[in-house]
Write a protein that holds these residues in place. Structure first.
Motif, PDB file in Angstrom:
ATOM      1  N   GLY A 242     -48.870 107.550  60.802  1.00 31.90           N
ATOM      2  CA  GLY A 242     -48.622 106.560  59.758  1.00 31.90           C
ATOM      3  C   GLY A 242     -49.093 105.169  60.097  1.00 31.90           C
ATOM      4  O   GLY A 242     -49.395 104.838  61.240  1.00 31.90           O
ATOM      5  N   ARG A 331     -53.471  96.252  51.740  1.00 33.69           N
ATOM      6  CA  ARG A 331     -52.246  97.011  52.034  1.00 33.69           C
ATOM      7  C   ARG A 331     -51.350  96.288  53.026  1.00 33.69           C
ATOM      8  O   ARG A 331     -50.115  96.347  52.917  1.00 33.69           O
ATOM      9  N   PHE A 418     -56.771 106.568  55.950  1.00 27.28           N
ATOM     10  CA  PHE A 418     -55.675 106.071  55.120  1.00 27.28           C
ATOM     11  C   PHE A 418     -56.196 105.535  53.783  1.00 27.28           C
ATOM     12  O   PHE A 418     -55.672 105.846  52.717  1.00 27.28           O
ATOM     13  N   SER A 428     -51.878 106.008  45.960  1.00 28.62           N
ATOM     14  CA  SER A 428     -50.627 106.176  46.701  1.00 28.62           C
ATOM     15  C   SER A 428     -50.644 105.386  48.014  1.00 28.62           C
ATOM     16  O   SER A 428     -51.626 105.402  48.745  1.00 28.62           O
ATOM     17  N   THR A 430     -48.720 106.085  50.419  1.00 24.54           N
ATOM     18  CA  THR A 430     -48.422 107.057  51.476  1.00 24.54           C
ATOM     19  C   THR A 430     -49.169 108.351  51.176  1.00 24.54           C
ATOM     20  O   THR A 430     -48.560 109.353  50.789  1.00 24.54           O
ATOM     21  N   ASN A 433     -50.822 113.811  54.500  1.00 22.54           N
ATOM     22  CA  ASN A 433     -51.568 113.996  55.747  1.00 22.54           C
ATOM     23  C   ASN A 433     -52.747 114.941  55.593  1.00 22.54           C
ATOM     24  O   ASN A 433     -53.787 114.763  56.232  1.00 22.54           O
TER      25      ASN A 433
END
Length: 509
Positions: A242, A331, A418, A428, A430, A433
């Protein structure tokens, strides 16, 4: 796969087609990208210069405008990351590998083959540093700042999804919710993949060059394949953890390593000359920035070729990286004012880059002038290590440089997975993965294909080709952002002038 958009499938199909073409017909692939690159730099060099200069002026305007007080988010929001971590992340994502790869090599190349002066002279030395500052300075970061600001403003202030297409709604309206918006986002994704893949190719070549110079490991595609494979595994592990963990910690580690390498070279190198060249070159850069910004040499083929190979290439590089770096910077910049954001993104990284090139560029030119070793005989990716060999602690410097390139490699690729995940999952914050994993493998594969089909030249050709269509989107983003900011300016009354205190008295009279 759930949560993925049409942009994901279309972009993957285009990337897959490019991979198949490059792997099955590498010579044709190199020739095709080379022809396209030659056409774009010749026919549209003027366009690149004017566009980037307009972007710089626009960013400077925002710093001094009352608009700069507007916050990228709600009025009471605070920044998510500290200023140190924020700067480390945007710098690592924005310049990382390039600084290490070109730090010693570009000033040396300009010294040997300057844009105007006679090669190898004092005048060439000054030109070398001035143009290096120009290529890595305010113009580069203004490109990033524009894209990042538009994305952060529309996403965090206006509640739009974190997509490039969403920033164009004030200009193109609801069409951005349909096919036109998909086309825009696909172009952004494709430019990102090519831009990041190019930089990963440079990084793999330099790691290979360092290992070859230090330990005699062959410098070839097989070794670069192994390097990219290993680093791909490492950056995917980081991406899996993350944004708040992997990328943040790696970015901070990058900054520590970069500062350590910079300080070691500053101390062991020609310290006083470095400080003198840094000071003199900043003055020369400021004095000549307008002339350099518009220099196209229409009547001198040799000078025009130099501009195509360097200035136009760099403007295309920054443009192709701007969707990736812009989305990532946006971000991590939530909660900052526009003025703080522009100053942080535009000026501070430029100054850091200037000092970096003053240290490594001055050192490489001094080594060349000393005559103890001819640096021009080394491949671009080996120049830095050849320079280190002429100073104390050369092995320490070389090992730190290899580690630094590796961590920058991981951070850039990590950040890119990312960003690509965001762009292909409806914005999004998030992304899943499995989507990041898919993009991680895709960008590494493209880097390998570009290296296989023609080495660094193929990388540069593909970069310029990918940047061209996205440049038009950037122009629309600037217009769109200005329209929206102007509207909000009126709503907030940022230019409202208070009434004179004596108005009542004047009326009575």
């Amino acid at each position: 796969m759930k949560r993925v958009s049409n942009v994901f499938w279309i972009s993957i199909a285009i990337v897959l087609a490019a991979v198949i073409f490059g792997s099955t017909a590498p010579n044709s692939f190199e020739e095709a990208t080379g022809n396209l690159q030659a056409f774009l730099t010749t026919a549209f060099g003027w366009y690149y210069l004017i566009l980037v200069t307009i972007i710089v002026v626009f960013c400077l305007f925002l710093i001094f405008s009352p608009i700069g007080a507007i916050k990228l988010g709600k009025s009471d929001e605070k920044p998510e990351f500290s200023k140190v971590s924020w700067f480390a992340m945007l710098f690592s994502a924005g310049m990382g590998i390039g600084l290490v790869f070109w730090g010693a090599a570009e000033p040396l190349s300009h010294f040997i083959d300057p844009p105007l002066a006679e090669g190898g002279t004092a005048a060439a030395n000054k030109e070398a540093m001035r143009y290096t500052f120009f290529h890595w300075g305010i113009h580069a970061w203004a490109i990033y700042a524009l894209v990042a600001l538009a994305l952060a403003y529309f996403q965090f202030r206006k509640g739009e999804p974190g997509l490039i297409s969403a920033t164009l709604k004030p200009v193109l309206g609801k069409s951005m919710d349909g096919i036109a918006g998909t086309v825009v986002d696909v172009l952004a994704v494709f430019a990102t993949v090519i831009g990041v893949a190019t930089t990963l190719g440079f990084g793999a070549a330099q790691i290979n060059g360092g290992l070859s110079y230090l330990f005699g490991i062959p410098s070839n595609f097989l070794v670069q394949f192994i390097i990219i494979a290993v680093v791909t595994i490492l950056f995917m592990i980081s991406a899996w953890s993350g944004l708040g963990k992997g990328i943040k910690y790696l970015s901070n580690a990058n900054m520590l390593l970069a500062v350590a390498l910079l300080v070691l070279m500053f101390i062991t190198g020609p310290t006083l000359l470095i400080l003198d060249m840094f000071t003199d070159s900043i003055g020369s850069y400021i004095q000549n920035i307008i002339q350099m910004s518009f220099r196209i040499a229409p009547l001198n083929e040799e000078h025009r070729t130099w501009i195509n190979n360097w200035t136009i290439f760099y403007w295309a590089w920054w443009i192709s990286w701007s969707p990736f770096v812009g989305i990532f910077i946006a971000r991590v910049s939530r909660g900052r004012t526009i003025r703080e954001f522009i100053i942080g993104v535009l000026l501070l990284p430029a100054l850091a880059s200037f000092f970096w090139f003053a240290v490594f560029g001055t050192s490489s030119i001094e080594v060349q002038n000393a005559g103890t070793v001819d640096l021009t005989k080394f491949a671009t990716e080996e120049v830095l290590f050849a320079v280190f060999s002429q100073f104390p602690w050369s092995m320490v410097l070389s090992i730190v440089a290899i580690i630094l390139v590796s961590t920058f490699f991981i951070t850039s690729a990590d950040s890119a997975t990312f960003v690509l995940g965001m762009q292909t999952t409806y914005g999004s914050l998030t992304p899943p993965n499995h989507v990041k994993l898919t993009w991680g493998i895709a960008q590494s594969t493209v880097a390998l294909i570009l290296l296989y089909s023609g080495g660094l030249q193929a990388l540069q050709n593909a970069l310029i080709a990918a940047a061209f269509p996205f440049s038009f989107i950037m122009l629309l983003m600037m217009i769109s952002l200005y329209r929206s900011l102007s509207k909000e300016k009126k709503e907030l009354g940022l230019f409202h002038r208070p009434k004179p205190r004596n108005k009542k008295l004047n009326n009575e009279n």
